[in-house]
Write an enzyme that holds these catalytic residues in place. Structure first.
Site, PDB file in Angstrom:
ATOM      1  N   GLU A  54      19.624  23.183  -0.308  1.00 43.30           N
ATOM      2  CA  GLU A  54      20.259  23.618  -1.547  1.00 43.30           C
ATOM      3  C   GLU A  54      21.493  22.774  -1.878  1.00 43.30           C
ATOM      4  OE1 GLU A  54      19.280  25.797  -3.891  1.00 43.30           O
ATOM      5  OE2 GLU A  54      17.461  26.227  -2.773  1.00 43.30           O
ATOM      6  N   ASP A  71      24.510  26.581 -10.812  1.00 48.03           N
ATOM      7  CA  ASP A  71      24.354  27.011  -9.422  1.00 48.03           C
ATOM      8  C   ASP A  71      25.582  26.531  -8.659  1.00 48.03           C
ATOM      9  OD1 ASP A  71      21.906  28.139  -9.950  1.00 48.03           O
ATOM     10  OD2 ASP A  71      20.736  26.515  -9.062  1.00 48.03           O
TER      11      ASP A  71
END
Length: 148
Positions: A54, A71
């Site tokens: 991620e 994000d």
């Protein structure tokens, strides 16, 4: 002279966020102490693998998405649903400012990640985990790390 003093004061007040990139083993220790090992049935290796794919363990990682949301942080937690970027703009299910997810202190990010795993379909929220970690032997991710 007065302008120089004001500029110096402003310089002291403005802080920049320096990226903090953790090592795999340092994260393993932090995650273990925070109770992520086997949280919702996911081993520590799952959490370490997911964080790598991620954010590459970068606490200040931010990714702007096509829908305009962002994000944030080591777990790439989305602003639309999970954190507050603007006053009334987002749902903020984690009850946290998005800026709290991009600091070296991972407490808020871990609490929010736990909430996501508990309230959604486990780790399926994270595409990096689904593509690279799901269903694999993840024991290597904590290998060589002293985890208590």
């Amino acid at each position: 002279m007065k302008a120089a003093g004001i500029l110096a004061l402003i310089g002291c007040l403005v802080t920049t966020t320096e990226p903090k990139v953790y090592t795999r083993c340092k994260l393993a220790k932090i995650f273990s102490r925070a109770g992520l090992d086997n949280y919702q049935g996911f081993s520590l290796g799952n959490w370490i693998c997911m964080a790598y794919y991620e954010s590459h363990y970068n606490t200040t990682a931010q990714t702007e998405l096509e829908d305009g949301s962002i994000d944030y942080g080591i777990f790439q937690i989305n602003s639309f649903t999970w954190c507050r970027r603007a006053k009334l703009q987002e749902k903020n299910h984690c009850h946290v400012a998005c800026s709290a997810l991009i600091t070296d202190d991972l407490t808020d990010a871990i609490i929010c990640a736990k909430k996501i795993a508990k309230e959604t379909e486990g780790m399926n929220y994270w595409q990096g985990w689904k593509r690279h970690c799901e269903g694999k032997d993840l024991s290597e991710w904590k290998k060589g790390c002293e985890v208590s």
